[in-house]
Structures are given as C-alpha cells and as structure tokens.
Motif scaffolding. Sequence first.
Motif, PDB file in Angstrom:
ATOM      1  N   ASN A   1     -99.325  77.072  22.931  1.00  0.00           N
ATOM      2  CA  ASN A   1    -100.543  76.659  22.238  1.00  0.00           C
ATOM      3  C   ASN A   1    -100.134  76.211  20.834  1.00  0.00           C
ATOM      4  N   LEU A   2    -100.397  74.919  20.516  1.00  0.00           N
ATOM      5  CA  LEU A   2     -99.894  74.314  19.288  1.00  0.00           C
ATOM      6  C   LEU A   2    -101.033  73.866  18.386  1.00  0.00           C
ATOM      7  N   ALA A   3    -100.819  74.010  17.072  1.00  0.00           N
ATOM      8  CA  ALA A   3    -101.690  73.399  16.070  1.00  0.00           C
ATOM      9  C   ALA A   3    -100.862  72.370  15.321  1.00  0.00           C
ATOM     10  N   ALA A   4    -101.414  71.165  15.141  1.00  0.00           N
ATOM     11  CA  ALA A   4    -100.649  70.093  14.506  1.00  0.00           C
ATOM     12  C   ALA A   4    -101.488  69.408  13.438  1.00  0.00           C
ATOM     13  N   THR A   5    -100.852  69.117  12.329  1.00  0.00           N
ATOM     14  CA  THR A   5    -101.517  68.370  11.259  1.00  0.00           C
ATOM     15  C   THR A   5    -100.970  66.956  11.139  1.00  0.00           C
ATOM     16  N   ASP A   6     -99.991  66.629  11.995  1.00  0.00           N
ATOM     17  CA  ASP A   6     -99.378  65.309  11.941  1.00  0.00           C
ATOM     18  C   ASP A   6     -98.930  64.936  13.354  1.00  0.00           C
ATOM     19  N   LYS A   7     -99.327  63.742  13.812  1.00  0.00           N
ATOM     20  CA  LYS A   7     -99.003  63.347  15.181  1.00  0.00           C
ATOM     21  C   LYS A   7     -97.505  63.160  15.377  1.00  0.00           C
ATOM     22  N   ASP A   8     -96.800  62.689  14.365  1.00  0.00           N
ATOM     23  CA  ASP A   8     -95.359  62.493  14.497  1.00  0.00           C
ATOM     24  C   ASP A   8     -94.634  63.830  14.628  1.00  0.00           C
ATOM     25  N   ALA A   9     -95.107  64.821  13.865  1.00  0.00           N
ATOM     26  CA  ALA A   9     -94.519  66.151  13.991  1.00  0.00           C
ATOM     27  C   ALA A   9     -94.794  66.730  15.372  1.00  0.00           C
ATOM     28  N   LEU A  10     -95.985  66.465  15.896  1.00  0.00           N
ATOM     29  CA  LEU A  10     -96.320  66.921  17.243  1.00  0.00           C
ATOM     30  C   LEU A  10     -95.384  66.277  18.263  1.00  0.00           C
ATOM     31  N   LYS A  11     -95.158  64.975  18.109  1.00  0.00           N
ATOM     32  CA  LYS A  11     -94.248  64.279  19.028  1.00  0.00           C
ATOM     33  C   LYS A  11     -92.836  64.846  18.938  1.00  0.00           C
ATOM     34  N   ASN A  12     -92.364  65.128  17.728  1.00  0.00           N
ATOM     35  CA  ASN A  12     -91.023  65.677  17.566  1.00  0.00           C
ATOM     36  C   ASN A  12     -90.891  67.019  18.275  1.00  0.00           C
ATOM     37  N   TRP A  13     -91.902  67.874  18.107  1.00  0.00           N
ATOM     38  CA  TRP A  13     -91.835  69.186  18.782  1.00  0.00           C
ATOM     39  C   TRP A  13     -91.814  69.016  20.291  1.00  0.00           C
ATOM     40  N   LEU A  14     -92.667  68.134  20.801  1.00  0.00           N
ATOM     41  CA  LEU A  14     -92.723  67.917  22.248  1.00  0.00           C
ATOM     42  C   LEU A  14     -91.411  67.328  22.768  1.00  0.00           C
ATOM     43  N   ASP A  15     -90.815  66.412  21.992  1.00  0.00           N
ATOM     44  CA  ASP A  15     -89.535  65.832  22.406  1.00  0.00           C
ATOM     45  C   ASP A  15     -88.438  66.890  22.414  1.00  0.00           C
ATOM     46  N   GLU A  16     -88.398  67.724  21.368  1.00  0.00           N
ATOM     47  CA  GLU A  16     -87.372  68.762  21.293  1.00  0.00           C
ATOM     48  C   GLU A  16     -87.509  69.774  22.423  1.00  0.00           C
ATOM     49  N   ASN A  17     -88.729  69.932  22.935  1.00  0.00           N
ATOM     50  CA  ASN A  17     -88.957  70.860  24.037  1.00  0.00           C
ATOM     51  C   ASN A  17     -89.083  70.140  25.374  1.00  0.00           C
ATOM     52  N   GLU A  18     -88.552  68.906  25.426  1.00  0.00           N
ATOM     53  CA  GLU A  18     -88.382  68.141  26.663  1.00  0.00           C
ATOM     54  C   GLU A  18     -89.704  67.704  27.300  1.00  0.00           C
ATOM     55  N   PHE A  19     -90.743  67.475  26.482  1.00  0.00           N
ATOM     56  CA  PHE A  19     -91.959  66.877  26.999  1.00  0.00           C
ATOM     57  C   PHE A  19     -91.875  65.351  26.952  1.00  0.00           C
ATOM     58  N   GLN A  20     -91.219  64.809  25.949  1.00  0.00           N
ATOM     59  CA  GLN A  20     -90.839  63.400  25.874  1.00  0.00           C
ATOM     60  C   GLN A  20     -92.001  62.437  26.084  1.00  0.00           C
ATOM     61  N   LEU A  21     -92.890  62.392  25.121  1.00  0.00           N
ATOM     62  CA  LEU A  21     -94.014  61.462  25.169  1.00  0.00           C
ATOM     63  C   LEU A  21     -93.669  60.187  24.401  1.00  0.00           C
ATOM     64  N   ASP A  22     -94.158  59.058  24.891  1.00  0.00           N
ATOM     65  CA  ASP A  22     -93.939  57.826  24.152  1.00  0.00           C
ATOM     66  C   ASP A  22     -94.999  57.667  23.066  1.00  0.00           C
ATOM     67  N   ALA A  23     -94.799  56.672  22.188  1.00  0.00           N
ATOM     68  CA  ALA A  23     -95.662  56.512  21.013  1.00  0.00           C
ATOM     69  C   ALA A  23     -97.111  56.227  21.391  1.00  0.00           C
ATOM     70  N   SER A  24     -97.335  55.474  22.485  1.00  0.00           N
ATOM     71  CA  SER A  24     -98.711  55.135  22.864  1.00  0.00           C
ATOM     72  C   SER A  24     -99.503  56.380  23.228  1.00  0.00           C
ATOM     73  N   VAL A  25     -98.837  57.363  23.851  1.00  0.00           N
ATOM     74  CA  VAL A  25     -99.515  58.606  24.212  1.00  0.00           C
ATOM     75  C   VAL A  25     -99.857  59.403  22.960  1.00  0.00           C
ATOM     76  N   ILE A  26     -98.913  59.474  22.029  1.00  0.00           N
ATOM     77  CA  ILE A  26     -99.151  60.216  20.793  1.00  0.00           C
ATOM     78  C   ILE A  26    -100.298  59.602  20.003  1.00  0.00           C
ATOM     79  N   ASP A  27    -100.418  58.285  20.014  1.00  0.00           N
ATOM     80  CA  ASP A  27    -101.527  57.630  19.317  1.00  0.00           C
ATOM     81  C   ASP A  27    -102.874  58.105  19.855  1.00  0.00           C
ATOM     82  N   LEU A  28    -102.942  58.407  21.164  1.00  0.00           N
ATOM     83  CA  LEU A  28    -104.182  58.897  21.751  1.00  0.00           C
ATOM     84  C   LEU A  28    -104.525  60.304  21.250  1.00  0.00           C
ATOM     85  N   MET A  29    -103.520  61.036  20.765  1.00  0.00           N
ATOM     86  CA  MET A  29    -103.745  62.383  20.261  1.00  0.00           C
ATOM     87  C   MET A  29    -104.227  62.394  18.807  1.00  0.00           C
ATOM     88  N   GLN A  30    -104.121  61.254  18.112  1.00  0.00           N
ATOM     89  CA  GLN A  30    -104.459  61.202  16.690  1.00  0.00           C
ATOM     90  C   GLN A  30    -105.893  61.664  16.394  1.00  0.00           C
TER      91      GLN A  30
END
Length: 360
Positions: free
Chosen positions: A155-184
């Motif tokens: 369960n994550l709290a994020a104040t920045d979409k890029d930081a959210l993407k970095n955490w997901l990438d480091e934990n092997e979720f690997q989302l592309d930029a278009s998906v992260i934009d939908l989370m903004q």
Amino acid sequence: MNKLACQRKRLPMRVLRRISLLAFLCLLAFTASPAYACGCGIYIPREGDAQVAQERALVRWDGARQDIVMSLGVLGQSHEAAIILPIPSRAQVKLAPSNLFDELAEVTKPLVRDEVEWTLGLSLGASAMPDAAGGAPRGVNVLSRQNVGPFDVANLAATDKDALKNWLDENEFQLDASVIDLMQPYVDENWTFVAVRLRPENAGQELGGELQPLWISFDSDKLVYPMRASANAKNSQQLFLYILADHRIEKENAFGASRVSYADWLEPANVANTALAPFVTRKFFLTKFTDTVDPAQVNDDFKFSIAPQDTPFREVTIRRVKQDAMPFVLLACFVLMILGMSVFVILLVMLTRRRKLQTT
C-alpha cells in the motif's frame, strides 16, 4: 542424383525453421512485459502475454467505509503479473471467497419467461435466446507490505508520479510513461495505491483464467470506482459491477454500453451460510450494472448517486418454445369437414322432404 535433389529440398526447410525461430525470439523480446488496463486498475503480465477480458467487482459502501472485491478473467498466460489500484485512503487487503461471484450471478440471474412460437412443422424441443520490498524513493511512502495468499501486496502513498514509477520499476512492476500519466489525477487528489504482485501457488504454473478475488477495504465518504486506467486498455472490456448500499444506486456516466440488470433488497437471512454472508451483515440494496467499456471513451472515474426511489428491477429472458401447430390445423380441418358434411346431409334431407310434400 536423388540424394542431391533431396538435399536441395531440405535446405530451404532448415533455413525457414531458423528464420521462424529468430522471429519467435524477437516477438518474445517485444512482448515480455506488456501492460493492460482493467476497470479498477492496471494489470501487468510478466514473462508471458495476457490481457483482461472480463472484470467482476462487488462494491459495498455504508457511507463511511467501502469494500471493493475484484475478480479478473484473464486471456492468455503469464508466469507472474501485477495489479496497480488507486484507492482514496490506506487500504486493508485480503482474499475473498472464490465462489463469491458465482453466487452473485445466481442471485441476480434473469427470470425466464416462455413464449410459444407456433410452427407448421414437426418440433422436437424448445429453443432459448442466449442469454480482473524495497526502500521507497523520495516522494513515495510504503504504508504497508504483506503477503496475502499468493499475492505480495504493498500500500503506497505518492506525492510525485515519477517517484511512484521509480518505486514500481525498482520492485519489478515496470510501468511505461503513458500508464503513469493516468495515475497523475490520483496523485493530485492524494489517493494511495495498492500494488499487488501475483504468482502461481505452485512453481512452474502460469496465471490465467479466473484469478482469486481480492478484497480491499478503505475509508471513503463517497462511493468510488476508479476507471481512468481503462483508457490504456487494448480492447473493450466486459464489466459486471455489483453495488451494495443503503439505497438503489445510479451511475451518472458510462464509457460505452451500460445498463442496470438487477436491483432489489438483500437481507442477511437470504444469504446465510453463503460466500455473500460476510458482506450482507445488514439489509442492503443490491444494484447490478452490466457494462461494455470502450477505452476510447474513458476520461474519468465512475460517478454515482442515490436513486430517487428504491425500485426493484430484474431482467427477463424470453425463451421461445416452438409448438407444432400442424395437429391442430389437421383437427380443425377434420372438424370443418365433418360440419360441412353434416350441413350437406341436413340440407339434402330438408330438400328431399320438401319435394315429397310438393308431390303430395
């Protein structure tokens, strides 16, 4: 001479096999980690290719706390997968009974009404209409991390979409930029995110078919069902959305075809000793929506309101039963023939008597 001819014929086949193998390996390279959206979040297969074709969700809301139970029907296979769900507040996650949605489908199934269809031929029966741990970088706060059955849930709290993407990438979720934009928009509204990694219970198995339902609970002063991620889906999706609330619910927007297919009260006594019992702890009104979601039309989450009246509704399936009318037609013809002959005989008798009277 024959051997030489055979070798010349075999050589193109070997070359063709090598070309096919190379093409297959290239295809795997390009399809190793595609991302597909489901209604409530994003489904990401890993080490395989899969997509969400059907989503079934049960939502319970009492005005202060909400539950979302989600079951995904996945086409294709993958060794692992992940689901990212935006949630208004910190969530608790556990498994739901695997037969929950089968029972919901049974409770809300349409009534069947037979309609006779007369034919003038032999008939042998009836025909019926056919009726989804690592350290957190700056801007991401890991609220909790737990194993729930075969799922790894964060369960994550994020104040920045890029930081959210970095955490997901480091934990092997690997989302592309278009998906992260939908989370903004969810980041802007201070929502949290439930990240779920799915693995088969036994080594060597693959994920596919109906996945085990996840039961997510969180505080919310309004009824929500996030849909923005569906804009990233590759194909249209079928969604069966069941809502338990104090009154009948109306959906104010739709992204494709949508209809209410069931609406009625549900009481604990009606579902005792079933998979629905933990959710129907008091009298609730159950509203079922059946949607075909078009990703091109998705631009927001579902919006809900309380209906003016708690009007019950249930779909009716018309089952057309063919009935052979030929026996009745033959019987009618026989009766008419008998009546015609009787009238003829009566008229003949009356005419004969009249002639006799005239001769006397």
